[in-house]
Design an enzyme around this catalytic site. Structure first.
Site, PDB file in Angstrom:
ATOM      1  N   ASP A  66       0.906  -1.209   0.171  1.00 39.38           N
ATOM      2  CA  ASP A  66       0.018  -0.061   0.074  1.00 39.38           C
ATOM      3  C   ASP A  66       0.865   1.221   0.079  1.00 39.38           C
ATOM      4  O   ASP A  66       2.087   1.384   0.149  1.00 39.38           O
ATOM      5  CB  ASP A  66      -1.150   0.178   1.016  1.00 39.38           C
ATOM      6  CG  ASP A  66      -0.440   0.086   2.375  1.00 39.38           C
ATOM      7  OD1 ASP A  66       0.632   0.109   2.535  1.00 39.38           O
ATOM      8  OD2 ASP A  66      -1.276   0.676   3.271  1.00 39.38           O
ATOM      9  N   TYR A  68       2.975   4.848   0.739  1.00 36.91           N
ATOM     10  CA  TYR A  68       3.377   5.487   2.075  1.00 36.91           C
ATOM     11  C   TYR A  68       2.255   6.071   2.605  1.00 36.91           C
ATOM     12  O   TYR A  68       1.875   6.697   2.084  1.00 36.91           O
ATOM     13  CB  TYR A  68       4.695   6.064   1.677  1.00 36.91           C
ATOM     14  CG  TYR A  68       5.761   5.178   1.161  1.00 36.91           C
ATOM     15  CD1 TYR A  68       6.410   4.336   1.843  1.00 36.91           C
ATOM     16  CD2 TYR A  68       6.290   5.738  -0.162  1.00 36.91           C
ATOM     17  CE1 TYR A  68       7.670   3.700   1.529  1.00 36.91           C
ATOM     18  CE2 TYR A  68       7.462   5.004  -0.609  1.00 36.91           C
ATOM     19  CZ  TYR A  68       8.074   3.748   0.162  1.00 36.91           C
ATOM     20  OH  TYR A  68       9.037   3.179  -0.519  1.00 36.91           O
ATOM     21  N   PHE A  79       6.867   1.937  -3.997  1.00 37.36           N
ATOM     22  CA  PHE A  79       8.283   2.220  -3.398  1.00 37.36           C
ATOM     23  C   PHE A  79       8.928   3.478  -3.772  1.00 37.36           C
ATOM     24  O   PHE A  79      10.033   3.827  -3.038  1.00 37.36           O
ATOM     25  CB  PHE A  79       9.178   0.949  -4.049  1.00 37.36           C
ATOM     26  CG  PHE A  79       8.766  -0.242  -3.636  1.00 37.36           C
ATOM     27  CD1 PHE A  79       9.315  -0.924  -2.363  1.00 37.36           C
ATOM     28  CD2 PHE A  79       8.104  -1.236  -4.499  1.00 37.36           C
ATOM     29  CE1 PHE A  79       8.758  -2.039  -1.833  1.00 37.36           C
ATOM     30  CE2 PHE A  79       8.016  -2.433  -3.860  1.00 37.36           C
ATOM     31  CZ  PHE A  79       8.158  -3.038  -2.605  1.00 37.36           C
ATOM     32  N   HIS A 188      11.164  -9.794   0.525  1.00 39.56           N
ATOM     33  CA  HIS A 188      10.819  -8.258   0.458  1.00 39.56           C
ATOM     34  C   HIS A 188      12.059  -7.385   0.668  1.00 39.56           C
ATOM     35  O   HIS A 188      12.909  -7.828   1.681  1.00 39.56           O
ATOM     36  CB  HIS A 188       9.848  -7.794   1.443  1.00 39.56           C
ATOM     37  CG  HIS A 188       8.911  -6.510   1.283  1.00 39.56           C
ATOM     38  ND1 HIS A 188       9.735  -5.275   1.667  1.00 39.56           N
ATOM     39  CD2 HIS A 188       8.022  -6.129   0.532  1.00 39.56           C
ATOM     40  CE1 HIS A 188       8.852  -4.546   1.335  1.00 39.56           C
ATOM     41  NE2 HIS A 188       7.789  -4.799   0.642  1.00 39.56           N
TER      42      HIS A 188
END
Length: 230
Positions: A66, A68, A79, A188
């Site tokens: 989701d 920031y 990202f 991740h």
């Protein structure tokens, strides 16, 4: 909810915009804003990933969870943060892997728009979030929509590289026909898991090797200078 989305995506996803779940997303967001809640990213940037990367331009898909949730961070690309915003830890680790993999200098900013313009779809599973409330919009219907994005794109196109980082992104693998695309999986890039298989995954060089093997232009992965060949 008025859908300000790029025309090729509008054509691919037109059925979704008429479904009850999608209309309920718009209702939820309008009610949240009217009650004074701050939503990120701003309205015009919710579909920024699509605006930057039309359907026929997509070469890579990188799936985030989701947006920031801090002020000034989210701008519609997973990202990525705008120039002038502190680079988040996961992106710092992406840059470290990029440097190890391809020798690309670590940029002074976190804006990945240069990737988007070359066909890297930076897609979050949820396209909005409430300020300072991570995952707060994960149950409002966005994931139904973005699952359809992944599946319809995978069906419509071929020879796309899907980078699935972490368990959440890897749960989307069933939406992708593996005989048509390259699926790359790793941990991740979060500081909590990057050393468990993200570092050393070499996804950036593997993607470019795949493109070159299929007679396609590789991605210029330097976010600071997209015109440089890697």
């Amino acid at each position: 909810m008025p859908v300000n989305i790029e025309e090729s995506w509008k054509g691919l996803l037109s059925d979704e915009f008429e479904k009850p779940y999608f209309k309920s997303i718009g209702t939820f967001l309008r009610q949240a804003k009217s009650s004074g809640k701050i939503i990120y990213p701003s309205g015009p940037e919710i579909f920024n990933a699509f605006s930057q990367t039309p359907v026929q331009s997509v070469k890579v898909v990188i799936i985030g969870q989701d947006p920031y949730h801090g002020e000034g961070q989210a701008h519609g690309l997973s990202f990525s943060v705008r120039k002038g915003i502190k680079i988040p830890p996961s992106l710092q680790n992406i840059y470290k892997e990029l440097n190890d993999d391809l020798g690309i200098p670590i940029p002074p900013h976190g804006d990945l728009s240069a990737w988007s313009r070359q066909g890297v779809l930076l897609l979050n599973a949820s396209l909005t979030v409430e300020a300072n409330q991570p995952m707060s919009h994960s149950k409002i219907g966005w994931e139904i929509f973005t699952d359809q994005v992944i599946q319809k794109l995978a069906n419509e196109r071929q020879q796309i590289v899907f980078m699935l980082w972490g368990r959440f992104a890897q749960q989307k693998e069933y939406l992708i026909a593996p005989n048509k695309h390259l699926i790359l999986k790793a941990a991740h890039p979060s500081p909590f898991s990057a050393y468990q298989g993200f570092f050393g995954c070499a996804h950036f060089s593997k993607a470019n090797a795949y493109f070159e093997a299929h007679g396609m232009e590789p991605i210029h992965w330097d976010p600071d200078n997209e015109s440089n060949r890697n």
